[in-house]
Design a protein around this motif. Structure first.
Motif, PDB file in Angstrom:
ATOM      1  N   GLN A  43       0.831  -1.192   0.000  1.00 26.29           N
ATOM      2  CA  GLN A  43       0.000   0.000   0.000  1.00 26.29           C
ATOM      3  C   GLN A  43       0.871   1.249   0.000  1.00 26.29           C
ATOM      4  OE1 GLN A  43      -2.683  -0.385   3.382  1.00 26.29           O
ATOM      5  NE2 GLN A  43      -4.245  -1.303   2.079  1.00 26.29           N
ATOM      6  N   ARG A  44       0.308   2.311  -0.522  1.00 29.37           N
ATOM      7  CA  ARG A  44       1.012   3.594  -0.497  1.00 29.37           C
ATOM      8  C   ARG A  44       1.118   4.056   0.948  1.00 29.37           C
ATOM      9  NH1 ARG A  44      -0.649   8.184  -4.796  1.00 29.37           N
ATOM     10  NH2 ARG A  44      -0.365   6.332  -6.094  1.00 29.37           N
ATOM     11  N   GLU A  45       2.291   4.551   1.333  1.00 26.85           N
ATOM     12  CA  GLU A  45       2.491   5.010   2.698  1.00 26.85           C
ATOM     13  C   GLU A  45       3.080   6.420   2.717  1.00 26.85           C
ATOM     14  OE1 GLU A  45       5.420   2.957   5.041  1.00 26.85           O
ATOM     15  OE2 GLU A  45       6.962   3.067   3.497  1.00 26.85           O
ATOM     16  N   LEU A  46       2.708   7.156   3.751  1.00 22.64           N
ATOM     17  CA  LEU A  46       3.270   8.488   3.951  1.00 22.64           C
ATOM     18  C   LEU A  46       4.705   8.352   4.449  1.00 22.64           C
ATOM     19  CD1 LEU A  46       2.985  11.573   4.183  1.00 22.64           C
ATOM     20  CD2 LEU A  46       2.107  11.218   6.495  1.00 22.64           C
ATOM     21  N   VAL A  47       5.612   9.065   3.813  1.00 25.85           N
ATOM     22  CA  VAL A  47       7.023   9.026   4.183  1.00 25.85           C
ATOM     23  C   VAL A  47       7.395  10.237   5.026  1.00 25.85           C
ATOM     24  CG1 VAL A  47       9.377   9.029   3.295  1.00 25.85           C
ATOM     25  CG2 VAL A  47       7.604   7.724   2.108  1.00 25.85           C
ATOM     26  N   ALA A  48       7.034  11.421   4.546  1.00 32.78           N
ATOM     27  CA  ALA A  48       7.414  12.646   5.246  1.00 32.78           C
ATOM     28  C   ALA A  48       6.415  13.738   4.914  1.00 32.78           C
ATOM     29  CB  ALA A  48       8.823  13.087   4.847  1.00 32.78           C
ATOM     30  N   LEU A  49       6.255  14.652   5.868  1.00 32.47           N
ATOM     31  CA  LEU A  49       5.256  15.704   5.756  1.00 32.47           C
ATOM     32  C   LEU A  49       5.849  17.014   6.265  1.00 32.47           C
ATOM     33  CD1 LEU A  49       2.170  15.653   5.011  1.00 32.47           C
ATOM     34  CD2 LEU A  49       1.726  15.547   7.445  1.00 32.47           C
ATOM     35  N   ILE A  50       5.500  18.122   5.612  1.00 33.28           N
ATOM     36  CA  ILE A  50       5.907  19.430   6.094  1.00 33.28           C
ATOM     37  C   ILE A  50       4.706  20.360   6.005  1.00 33.28           C
ATOM     38  CG2 ILE A  50       6.813  20.175   3.845  1.00 33.28           C
ATOM     39  CD1 ILE A  50       9.040  21.657   5.488  1.00 33.28           C
ATOM     40  N   ASN A  52       2.692  24.219   6.346  1.00 32.95           N
ATOM     41  CA  ASN A  52       2.957  25.534   5.780  1.00 32.95           C
ATOM     42  C   ASN A  52       3.690  26.448   6.760  1.00 32.95           C
ATOM     43  OD1 ASN A  52       0.871  25.941   7.535  1.00 32.95           O
ATOM     44  ND2 ASN A  52      -0.516  26.892   6.060  1.00 32.95           N
ATOM     45  N   VAL A  53       3.878  25.989   7.995  1.00 34.37           N
ATOM     46  CA  VAL A  53       4.695  26.747   8.939  1.00 34.37           C
ATOM     47  C   VAL A  53       6.010  26.025   9.227  1.00 34.37           C
ATOM     48  CG1 VAL A  53       2.760  27.943   9.979  1.00 34.37           C
ATOM     49  CG2 VAL A  53       3.505  25.750  10.933  1.00 34.37           C
ATOM     50  N   GLY A  54       6.264  24.957   8.500  1.00 35.75           N
ATOM     51  CA  GLY A  54       7.571  24.308   8.568  1.00 35.75           C
ATOM     52  C   GLY A  54       7.711  23.139   9.513  1.00 35.75           C
ATOM     53  N   SER A  55       6.665  22.754  10.206  1.00 35.98           N
ATOM     54  CA  SER A  55       6.782  21.581  11.066  1.00 35.98           C
ATOM     55  C   SER A  55       6.812  20.321  10.213  1.00 35.98           C
ATOM     56  CB  SER A  55       5.626  21.533  12.066  1.00 35.98           C
ATOM     57  OG  SER A  55       4.392  21.496  11.390  1.00 35.98           O
ATOM     58  N   THR A  56       7.565  19.333  10.668  1.00 38.88           N
ATOM     59  CA  THR A  56       7.790  18.126   9.875  1.00 38.88           C
ATOM     60  C   THR A  56       7.427  16.871  10.659  1.00 38.88           C
ATOM     61  OG1 THR A  56      10.099  17.998  10.595  1.00 38.88           O
ATOM     62  CG2 THR A  56       9.652  19.215   8.570  1.00 38.88           C
ATOM     63  N   ASN A  57       7.184  15.809   9.918  1.00 40.93           N
ATOM     64  CA  ASN A  57       6.932  14.514  10.526  1.00 40.93           C
ATOM     65  C   ASN A  57       7.393  13.441   9.555  1.00 40.93           C
ATOM     66  OD1 ASN A  57       6.173  12.766  12.495  1.00 40.93           O
ATOM     67  ND2 ASN A  57       3.970  12.929  12.142  1.00 40.93           N
ATOM     68  N   TYR A  58       7.799  12.294  10.109  1.00 38.60           N
ATOM     69  CA  TYR A  58       8.354  11.215   9.301  1.00 38.60           C
ATOM     70  C   TYR A  58       7.811   9.869   9.755  1.00 38.60           C
ATOM     71  CZ  TYR A  58      11.844  14.782   8.204  1.00 38.60           C
ATOM     72  OH  TYR A  58      12.471  15.935   7.808  1.00 38.60           O
ATOM     73  N   VAL A  59       7.731   8.952   8.813  1.00 40.94           N
ATOM     74  CA  VAL A  59       7.460   7.572   9.188  1.00 40.94           C
ATOM     75  C   VAL A  59       8.704   7.043   9.900  1.00 40.94           C
ATOM     76  CG1 VAL A  59       8.289   6.580   7.010  1.00 40.94           C
ATOM     77  CG2 VAL A  59       6.543   5.392   8.347  1.00 40.94           C
ATOM     78  N   ASP A  60       8.514   6.160  10.857  1.00 44.66           N
ATOM     79  CA  ASP A  60       9.625   5.703  11.695  1.00 44.66           C
ATOM     80  C   ASP A  60      10.769   5.108  10.865  1.00 44.66           C
ATOM     81  OD1 ASP A  60       7.639   4.512  14.545  1.00 44.66           O
ATOM     82  OD2 ASP A  60       8.359   6.513  13.983  1.00 44.66           O
ATOM     83  N   SER A  61      10.451   4.439   9.790  1.00 48.53           N
ATOM     84  CA  SER A  61      11.478   3.728   9.031  1.00 48.53           C
ATOM     85  C   SER A  61      12.468   4.648   8.330  1.00 48.53           C
ATOM     86  CB  SER A  61      10.819   2.806   8.001  1.00 48.53           C
ATOM     87  OG  SER A  61      10.016   3.550   7.109  1.00 48.53           O
ATOM     88  N   VAL A  62      12.148   5.930   8.202  1.00 51.42           N
ATOM     89  CA  VAL A  62      13.060   6.855   7.526  1.00 51.42           C
ATOM     90  C   VAL A  62      13.577   7.952   8.448  1.00 51.42           C
ATOM     91  CG1 VAL A  62      11.804   6.450   5.383  1.00 51.42           C
ATOM     92  CG2 VAL A  62      11.371   8.553   6.674  1.00 51.42           C
TER      93      VAL A  62
END
Length: 114
Positions: A43-50, A52-62
């Protein structure tokens, strides 16, 4: 919102790549931009997100290997991928969330292989 992704390719394990995603259209309406990936038969998975104010999040594997960033002046989001592993092999898709809807760029293939 239109998205144009680039930067995929073939790299050896341990190598690096940088993906780019240029946004155009109603850019001011974008709340988040991110990168998803889809490996064969997965399945498609979210890898990283940013946001519009610059906060980020990542999947644990990356986390710790990948870094998402943005250049507001160029309306471009980047995904710097370091210490790549064979399991990172997938088609990577740029995504924007705006006006309660998702917009997708074309996929770019990343292959990690010796």
């Amino acid at each position: 919102v239109q998205l144009q992704a680039s930067g995929g390719g073939l790299v050896q394990p341990g190598g690096s790549l940088r993906l780019s995603c240029a946004a155009s259209g109603k850019i001011s309406s974008i709340n988040f931009m991110g990168w998803y990936r889809q490996a064969p038969e997965k399945q498609r998975e979210l890898v990283a997100l940013i946001s519009n104010v610059g906060s980020t999040n990542y999947v644990d594997s990356v986390r710790g290997r990948f870094a998402i960033s943005r250049d507001a002046a160029k309306n471009t989001v980047y995904l710097q991928m370091n210490s790549l592993k064979p399991e990172d092999t997938a088609v990577y898709y740029c995504n924007a969330y705006a006006n309660r809807d998702h917009y997708w760029g074309q996929g770019t293939q990343v292959t990690v292989s010796s």
